[in-house]
Design a protein around this motif. Sequence first.
Motif, PDB file in Angstrom:
ATOM      1  N   THR A   1      10.566  57.225  64.933  1.00 27.02           N
ATOM      2  CA  THR A   1       9.921  56.176  65.718  1.00 27.02           C
ATOM      3  C   THR A   1       8.460  56.600  65.922  1.00 27.02           C
ATOM      4  O   THR A   1       8.129  57.339  66.852  1.00 27.02           O
ATOM      5  CB  THR A   1      10.629  55.982  67.069  1.00 27.02           C
ATOM      6  OG1 THR A   1      12.021  55.767  66.844  1.00 27.02           O
ATOM      7  CG2 THR A   1      10.048  54.776  67.810  1.00 27.02           C
ATOM      8  N   HIS A   2       7.586  56.142  65.020  1.00 21.51           N
ATOM      9  CA  HIS A   2       6.219  56.661  64.951  1.00 21.51           C
ATOM     10  C   HIS A   2       5.495  56.624  66.306  1.00 21.51           C
ATOM     11  O   HIS A   2       4.834  57.594  66.683  1.00 21.51           O
ATOM     12  CB  HIS A   2       5.416  55.872  63.911  1.00 21.51           C
ATOM     13  CG  HIS A   2       5.835  56.131  62.501  1.00 21.51           C
ATOM     14  ND1 HIS A   2       5.180  57.015  61.672  1.00 21.51           N
ATOM     15  CD2 HIS A   2       6.864  55.633  61.771  1.00 21.51           C
ATOM     16  CE1 HIS A   2       5.778  57.041  60.496  1.00 21.51           C
ATOM     17  NE2 HIS A   2       6.802  56.214  60.529  1.00 21.51           N
ATOM     18  N   ALA A   3       5.618  55.522  67.021  1.00 26.09           N
ATOM     19  CA  ALA A   3       4.862  55.364  68.265  1.00 26.09           C
ATOM     20  C   ALA A   3       5.290  56.362  69.340  1.00 26.09           C
ATOM     21  O   ALA A   3       4.519  56.673  70.251  1.00 26.09           O
ATOM     22  CB  ALA A   3       5.012  53.945  68.784  1.00 26.09           C
ATOM     23  N   LYS A   4       6.516  56.886  69.241  1.00 28.06           N
ATOM     24  CA  LYS A   4       7.026  57.782  70.279  1.00 28.06           C
ATOM     25  C   LYS A   4       7.008  59.252  69.865  1.00 28.06           C
ATOM     26  O   LYS A   4       7.522  60.110  70.595  1.00 28.06           O
ATOM     27  CB  LYS A   4       8.453  57.361  70.661  1.00 28.06           C
ATOM     28  CG  LYS A   4       8.512  55.979  71.316  1.00 28.06           C
ATOM     29  CD  LYS A   4       9.912  55.647  71.795  1.00 28.06           C
ATOM     30  CE  LYS A   4       9.935  54.293  72.503  1.00 28.06           C
ATOM     31  NZ  LYS A   4      11.289  53.943  72.987  1.00 28.06           N
ATOM     32  N   ILE A   5       6.417  59.554  68.699  1.00 24.25           N
ATOM     33  CA  ILE A   5       6.377  60.939  68.241  1.00 24.25           C
ATOM     34  C   ILE A   5       5.641  61.851  69.227  1.00 24.25           C
ATOM     35  O   ILE A   5       6.134  62.954  69.524  1.00 24.25           O
ATOM     36  CB  ILE A   5       5.782  61.030  66.819  1.00 24.25           C
ATOM     37  CG1 ILE A   5       6.811  60.521  65.791  1.00 24.25           C
ATOM     38  CG2 ILE A   5       5.367  62.460  66.483  1.00 24.25           C
ATOM     39  CD1 ILE A   5       6.294  60.463  64.372  1.00 24.25           C
ATOM     40  N   PRO A   6       4.467  61.475  69.791  1.00 28.74           N
ATOM     41  CA  PRO A   6       3.808  62.384  70.739  1.00 28.74           C
ATOM     42  C   PRO A   6       4.680  62.747  71.939  1.00 28.74           C
ATOM     43  O   PRO A   6       4.710  63.910  72.371  1.00 28.74           O
ATOM     44  CB  PRO A   6       2.564  61.595  71.156  1.00 28.74           C
ATOM     45  CG  PRO A   6       2.274  60.702  69.980  1.00 28.74           C
ATOM     46  CD  PRO A   6       3.625  60.300  69.475  1.00 28.74           C
ATOM     47  N   GLU A   7       5.380  61.758  72.476  1.00 24.12           N
ATOM     48  CA  GLU A   7       6.266  62.014  73.622  1.00 24.12           C
ATOM     49  C   GLU A   7       7.418  62.933  73.226  1.00 24.12           C
ATOM     50  O   GLU A   7       7.763  63.878  73.951  1.00 24.12           O
ATOM     51  CB  GLU A   7       6.809  60.672  74.138  1.00 24.12           C
ATOM     52  CG  GLU A   7       7.829  60.788  75.254  1.00 24.12           C
ATOM     53  CD  GLU A   7       8.443  59.438  75.602  1.00 24.12           C
ATOM     54  OE1 GLU A   7       9.485  59.434  76.285  1.00 24.12           O
ATOM     55  OE2 GLU A   7       7.894  58.387  75.196  1.00 24.12           O
ATOM     56  N   HIS A   8       8.022  62.653  72.068  1.00 21.17           N
ATOM     57  CA  HIS A   8       9.138  63.475  71.585  1.00 21.17           C
ATOM     58  C   HIS A   8       8.670  64.903  71.332  1.00 21.17           C
ATOM     59  O   HIS A   8       9.353  65.877  71.692  1.00 21.17           O
ATOM     60  CB  HIS A   8       9.705  62.838  70.314  1.00 21.17           C
ATOM     61  CG  HIS A   8      10.940  63.500  69.782  1.00 21.17           C
ATOM     62  ND1 HIS A   8      12.082  63.680  70.533  1.00 21.17           N
ATOM     63  CD2 HIS A   8      11.217  64.031  68.548  1.00 21.17           C
ATOM     64  CE1 HIS A   8      13.014  64.281  69.798  1.00 21.17           C
ATOM     65  NE2 HIS A   8      12.501  64.516  68.599  1.00 21.17           N
TER      66      HIS A   8
END
Length: 326
Positions: free
Chosen positions: A93-100
Motif C-alpha cells: 500500500t504505497h501511500a502507507k509505506i512511511p507509516e508502516h
Amino acid sequence: MKIGILGYGNLGRGVECAIRQNPDAVLSAVFTRRNPADVKILTEGVPVLSVDDAEKMKDEIDVLIICGGSATDLPVQTPKYAQYFNVIDSFDTHAKIPEHFANVDNSAKKGGKTAIISVGWDPGMFSLARMYANAILTDGCDYTFWGRGVSQGHSDAIRRIDGVVDARQYTVPVKEAVDAVRAGENPALTTRQKHTRECYVVAEDGADLAKIEREIKTMPNYFTDYDTTVYFISEEELKANHSAIPHGGSVIRSGKTGMNGENGHVIEYSLKLDSNPEFTASVLVAYARAVCRMNKEGMTGCKTVFDVPPAYLSAMSGEELRKKLL
C-alpha cells in the motif's frame, strides 16, 4: 539461512518453492492461523505450527518471511514479529509505506533485529528501477505501466457484487501510450489513457447481467476512471482460461542530456510473469539473504530495497560476482 514462513496462501507456497531453488536456504517451519493439522505443505519433514507458537522458535529461525495481506495483516504482523525475528514483508500500500516503516523500525530496533519491508516487484524491483533511472536522467519523466495481468484486488471487488459467482480482472496497458513513451515523446497521460480493464465474470443463473456490468463500470476507486470491458463467461471457461495469476509491466524514464537537452534517452525495466506470487516470493527469498547478512554486520531497524547493497542479494561471493556478472 533458516527461513520461517508466516501465512500459507499463494505467496507462502511461492516462498516454499523459491527456498528449494536456493541451496543456501532451508525451510524451518510454517506458521498458520488455521488449524495446523489442516495445512498440507510441499516440503516433507517441516513442521506446520500455529502462529501462537512462532515466538518460541525465535532462536531457531534466521529470518521470518511474512506472507499476509497488506490491508489488515502486515500492518499488525510485521511490527509484532520484528522484535523477535529478522523479517521480510511485501507490504504494497504505497501511500502507507512511511507509516508502516516507522512502526516496524521501532519494533526491530527494540529487539536488535533487522527488517526489510515492501519487497516484491512493485514496490520492490520497480522501485529500484525508478530510483536508478531518476539518479541517471535527472531531467526527465517517469512512467509505470502494469500488466497485462490479473489484479487480485479488483477481481475480489467484482466478486462482492450481488449475482457474481466468480471473476478475474486484467489490467491492460494502452499500447498507444506505451509506444509514445518508448519513443521519448514524454506525453502527459491521464489514468484512463494509460490502462484499460478487462473483466471476465461468471454470473448466477438468472442474474441481471446489465445491472452487474453497470455496477462494475461505475465502481468508485476501481473502475470509474478506466475504459472497462465486461465479458460474461461460464465457470468452466473461467477455470480453463483464467485460473493462473500472471502479471508484469514496465518502468520507463525518458530524459534529456546535453547543454541544451539536445539528446534524448529512454531507460526501461520490464517484467512478464507467469505467476505473480511465485515471482514475488523469489524476490523475498533474495532479500532474506540480505537481511541475514545485514543483521550479522550489526545493522538493526527497518530498511527498504533502497538500503540494500546489490551484492547482499546474491549467493555468489564478491569474487564470483566480479568474474561472472560485472
